[in-house]
Write a protein that holds these residues in place. Structure first.
Motif: not given
Length: 476
Positions: A249-264
């Protein structure tokens, strides 16, 4: 080195263009002390030192490595001759780019203008000092011969190396994506090197954010739930998260945080180039304030485009086990229960926060960069790993300090559906409430884990960036 080459090599012919191969043969013979038909690193280093030519550490090795096509550890005359001729061509291109009025000479004003175009603001006196280091005949102008003689054995052949070496936002990722985008040289833009560097930076950011995700999650917890009456400590926050959802659970929300790097990253880069064109007169140089304005607008454009992902990242980070079944489930539940407007909660403080963060980050980084270049950059613009990491860390930390209260307000507004009804208010209402109940330092809840993640984030992103550069074949 120019006066030595002039005396030893150019005595018969002032201009290498007239009899360059013969001049190179004479120089090769002087350097080839054991007469084996090759010049190795030791001979080159010893020969140039004996001639009184000062060069930086590693320059001899770099020259031999660049020219040694058959990888036998030395340069035969053909390799030596080819290296110097190719090097001269690059020097000629650089000379022409500096010679703004095409009169065949470079003066102090042209040096000052060229460095300003690369983001370095120097005084007229500093430009004259640079000029004097190359000016052999005392005319306060440098012609092609003086330029070539000065840089002939300097592997750093292009002033664009200041841009190449002093990458900042592409190289270092601390979890914030609102820094001013990096500049790219015209060579990098035409060769396609820019997208490789952006791809390397995106991968570095993904690994860096994943490595520091636990600290980022506890920071968000402290921003939203910690108060004077219910204080959450760093260790206490970790214990709560592990107890509720386990170590994963320490990595909860990390997937979205990583996914937004490329388009941003892509949107910000493209927008930045367009804003620079709009803000700069055609053919004119980009001033520092124009770069700040273009970078801030590009950051705002990119953030506006991916902001719903920011809201989802916050909701997933604060979510309990089983509350959301991934990013798309989170988006559907937010849309169904709160409507489309919920995806832009906290948008105002986020946009306002771009200005202090980007402005201070840019100002501090440029100041540190210019201080290093003016004091230590004698033969190369390469600052080395420690200086680059140090400058990036300091500037980013200063930017975070200035914008952190706005980041806290943004996070609380994004998380409003998870808060008590009394905590749901506007940006100004939230700020007044925090100031009244917790005081000024209440606006800095969660700053400790935020600072704790800076050094590991910077270190991880730099190491991964360098590995990715090698893998993608980006020349250093």
């Amino acid at each position: 080195m120019y006066h030595v080459i002039k005396g030893l090599v150019l005595t018969e012919s002032r201009c290498l263009d007239h009899d360059s191969e013969r001049s190179y043969q004479d120089l090769f013979d002087k350097l080839d002390t054991n007469k084996d038909g090759k010049v190795d690193v030791a001979e080159l280093r010893a020969g140039l030192t004996a001639m009184g030519i000062s060069f930086r550490k590693g320059a001899a090795q770099k020259i031999v490595s660049s020219g040694d096509k058959n990888k036998d550890g030395g340069l035969d005359f053909n390799e030596f001759n080819k290296y110097l001729k190719e090097h001269e061509k690059k020097l000629r291109l650089t000379f022409k780019s500096l010679d703004k009025n095409n009169d065949g000479h470079i003066d102090a004003s042209e040096i000052k203008q060229s460095l300003e175009e690369l983001g370095m603001d120097i005084t007229k006196e500093e430009a004259q000092t640079i000029l004097q280091s190359m000016d052999i005949d005392g005319t306060m102008m440098v012609d092609w011969n003086e330029w070539r003689d000065h840089f002939l054995f300097n592997p750093a052949h292009n002033l664009n190396e200041i841009i190449r070496y002093w990458k900042h936002s592409s190289v270092l990722d601390i979890g914030e994506s609102i820094a001013i985008p990096d500049e790219f040289t015209e060579e990098e833009k035409t060769s396609g090197g820019w997208w490789k560097q952006l791809a390397a930076g995106a991968m570095a950011g993904a690994v860096s954010r994943t490595g520091t995700a636990p600290l980022d999650r506890v920071k968000v917890f402290m921003q939203v739930h910690s108060s004077k009456s219910d204080r959450i400590t760093l260790l206490g926050g970790f214990k709560q998260m592990i107890k509720e959802g386990g170590v994963a659970s320490l990595w909860r929300g990390n997937g979205v945080n990583v996914l937004k790097i490329a388009p941003e990253t892509a949107i910000k880069f493209m927008a930045y180039e367009q804003y620079k064109k709009l803000l700069t007169p055609e053919g004119g140089k980009v001033q520092t304030h124009q770069r700040f304005m273009a970078g801030s607008l590009a950051g705002a454009t990119a953030q506006s485009s991916i902001y719903p992902m920011e809201v989802m990242k916050t909701r997933l980070t604060l979510g309990k086990t089983g509350q959301y079944n991934g990013m798309f489930d989170c988006a559907k539940k937010i849309l169904r229960k709160e409507g489309i407007k919920a995806f832009y909660k906290g948008y105002t403080p986020n946009m306002i926060g771009i200005i202090p963060y980007a402005g201070i980050d840019l100002a501090v980084y440029e100041s540190l960069k210019n201080a290093w270049l003016s004091r230590y950059a004698k033969d190369t613009a390469n600052p080395g790993i420690l200086v680059l990491l140090g400058c990036g860390t300091i500037s980013s930390t200063c930017g975070q300090l200035a914008s952190y209260p706005l980041a806290l307000l943004r996070t609380r507004m994004q998380a409003q559906a998870t808060l008590e009804a009394s905590d749901k208010s506007t940006m100004t209402g939230l700020m007044k409430g925090i100031m009244a109940n917790e005081g000024f330092f209440g606006l800095y809840r969660g700053i400790l884990p935020n600072f704790m993640k800076v050094i590991p984030a910077v270190s991880i992103s730099y190491v991964v960036y360098e590995y990715m550069k090698t893998g993608l074949g980006i020349s250093k």
